[in-house]
Every structure is written in structure tokens, then in C-alpha cells.
Design an enzyme around this catalytic site. Structure first.
Site, PDB file in Angstrom:
ATOM      1  N   LYS A   1      82.237  20.668 -10.247  1.00  0.00           N
ATOM      2  CA  LYS A   1      81.201  20.392 -11.250  1.00  0.00           C
ATOM      3  C   LYS A   1      81.759  21.997 -11.786  1.00  0.00           C
ATOM      4  O   LYS A   1      81.734  21.970 -13.220  1.00  0.00           O
ATOM      5  CB  LYS A   1      80.245  19.923 -10.720  1.00  0.00           C
ATOM      6  CG  LYS A   1      78.894  18.600 -10.609  1.00  0.00           C
ATOM      7  CD  LYS A   1      80.094  17.743 -11.042  1.00  0.00           C
ATOM      8  CE  LYS A   1      79.521  16.334 -10.531  1.00  0.00           C
ATOM      9  NZ  LYS A   1      79.964  15.352 -11.604  1.00  0.00           N
TER      10      LYS A   1
ATOM     11  N   TYR B   1      80.637  20.696  -3.682  1.00  0.00           N
ATOM     12  CA  TYR B   1      80.501  20.056  -4.760  1.00  0.00           C
ATOM     13  C   TYR B   1      79.874  20.847  -6.189  1.00  0.00           C
ATOM     14  O   TYR B   1      80.596  20.733  -7.765  1.00  0.00           O
ATOM     15  CB  TYR B   1      78.441  18.969  -4.288  1.00  0.00           C
ATOM     16  CG  TYR B   1      78.371  18.042  -5.669  1.00  0.00           C
ATOM     17  CD1 TYR B   1      78.880  17.157  -6.358  1.00  0.00           C
ATOM     18  CD2 TYR B   1      77.793  18.477  -6.377  1.00  0.00           C
ATOM     19  CE1 TYR B   1      77.984  15.944  -6.891  1.00  0.00           C
ATOM     20  CE2 TYR B   1      76.723  18.187  -7.424  1.00  0.00           C
ATOM     21  CZ  TYR B   1      77.447  16.956  -7.674  1.00  0.00           C
ATOM     22  OH  TYR B   1      76.272  15.766  -8.950  1.00  0.00           O
TER      23      TYR B   1
END
Length: 251
Positions: free
Chosen positions: A159, A155
Site C-alpha cells: 500500500k 500488505y
């Protein structure tokens, strides 16, 4: 209180709940019309009812599906005739664990949903309206993208890529379109529930401002980055973290 129509239109991906809903709420409150997207049609219908069907609409579909991206922008143009603002909020985080054990198929899925979909929507809004008429794009990144994020590395990696995508688009789309990102810390949503459920007081104590974030915190930041007050801001990542990074140098 009657809200004056701004004449502007926003497309918010992943807008049926949580941060996306909070953003849609903030933009509607200032007079924008908003289209929200998401996978669940029932949740989207409910969200539009709450936001006000006179100010909001929805298009259901998977964020990484190119046909959905094109359809969503087409529907907005048909309904409202313009798409001034794009907020790329749709995201996924289906895995928790060390990078050494990360399933590469899962990593690809995370990247596809969190990064490639944002690029796809940006391409669509650029071609449909923004290249000729201007506007703004806001990418919802994460503090996981600006510092190591143990056990949610895939994740965080996605990002970080989203933050770089923000800079690339800001450079290419200038001067017509401003592109910025927001990097929230923990926001009280279903998406982040595992990070604070059953221990919210303990989790909040780590923040200098004494609480976890709420969707309206990100809604307010998005409203600023899509307003005339931020007309000289592009390519930036606004960290909205309740001061948690202030603790980085404290042993």
C-alpha cells in the site's frame, strides 16, 4: 427518487462486496454508470442485481491478469463508450506474521495484486479514453501504507507502493487526469473481519469518532475525489481513519 444521469462512467475493481461495492453504490447514487470487476462471477451478478442492471455491469477475472485488465476496459468502452473514472480497489492480504518469516513468493503475490494490477488498469484506461478526454483515478490504499503495520507488513509495504504510484501517475497524467489515493483505517468488511470480529466494541473504542468505518465512508470520499469539487486536487492521499492517527502521540 429518480437519479439524474451524470453521463459519466466508472470502472471499480474488486467491486462485488465491501469497500468496492460501497464505492459503486455511491457513484451510481449520483448518476454514474459503473462496471465492477472481481474473481467470483456469482458474487458479481448478485452485486449488479442489487446496484441495478440498468446502471451497472460486471467483468469477471483476476485483477493481476493483463488480459483481464484489457478485457474489462474494452467491455466498458463497448457498453458505455467511455471510462471517466478508475477506482483501483482490488487487493489481497493472504498472510499474517512478522516480516522476518515472510514467504517471498507470497510477498510477490501481494505486490502483483495490490500494485501492479493498479498500474495495469491505469495504463488501459489512459490509452482507451482518459489520455484524450480526461478523468480521474482513485487508488484505495490503507493506513498500513503510511505507518508501520505489525503482522501485515507485506500488505502495508504494497500500500505504501500504491501511494507512491499515485504520485507518479498524478505527475505523468496531469493535466488531463487527476490521480489520488484514499487510505482507510479498519472498515467493517469481510476482508478486514479478522481485525475486529468478536471485539468490535473494544476495537471501536480506540477511534476518537467512536466507531469503525463502513464502506459508505469510502464511497463518499471516492465520490468527492471524482467530482468537480476536487478539480484542483491531485497526487494526494486522503486518510479516512475515524481519527485513529490522533492517538499516535498519546502515551
Amino acid at each position: 427518487m429518480t437519479v439524474q444521469d451524470s453521463g459519466k462512467v466508472a470502472l471499480v475493481t474488486g467491486g462485488s462486496r465491501g469497500i468496492g461495492y460501497g464505492i459503486a453504490e455511491a457513484l451510481i447514487a449520483r448518476g454514474d454508470r459503473v462496471c465492477i470487476t472481481g474473481r467470483g462471477e456469482d458474487a458479481l451478478k448478485e452485486a449488479v442485481e442489487q446496484l441495478g442492471a440498468d446502471r451497472a455491469m460486471y467483468v469477471a477475472g483476476k485483477a493481476h491478469d493483463e488480459a483481464h485488465q484489457a478485457q474489462a476496459v474494452e467491455r466498458v468502452m463497448e457498453a458505455y463508450g467511455r471510462v471517466d473514472f478508475l477506482v483501483n480497489n482490488a487487493g489481497t492480504n493472504p498472510v499474517f506474521g512478522p516480516m522476518a518469516d515472510l514467504d517471498l513468493g507470497v510477498a510477490r503475490k501481494v505486490y502483483e495484486t495490490n500494485v501492479i494490477s493498479a498500474l495495469g488498469f491505469a495504463q488501459q484506461t489512459w490509452k482507451a479514453w482518459q489520455s484524450e478526454n480526461g478523468g480521474a483515478i482513485v487508488n484505495i490504499a490503507s493506513v498500513a501504507g503510511v505507518a508501520p503495520s505489525p503482522f501485515i507488513g507485506a500488505y502495508g509495504m504494497s500500500k505504501a507502493a500504491m501511494i507512491n504510484l499515485t504520485q507518479q501517475l498524478a505527475h505523468e497524467f496531469a493535466p488531463k487526469v487527476r490521480v489520488n489515493a484514499i487510505a482507510p483505517a479498519v472498515i467493517k468488511t469481510k476482508f478486514a473481519q479478522a481485525l475486529y470480529e468478536g471485539r468490535e466494541e473494544e476495537a471501536a473504542a480506540a477511534y476518537p469518532l467512536g466507531r469503525l468505518g463502513v464502506p459508505s465512508d469510502i464511497g463518499g470520499a471516492t465520490a468527492f475525489l471524482t467530482s468537480a469539487q476536487s478539480d484542483w486536487v491531485t497526487g494526494q492521499t486522503l486518510v479516512v481513519d475515524g481519527g485513529i492517527f490522533l492517538n499516535a502521540g498519546v502515551s
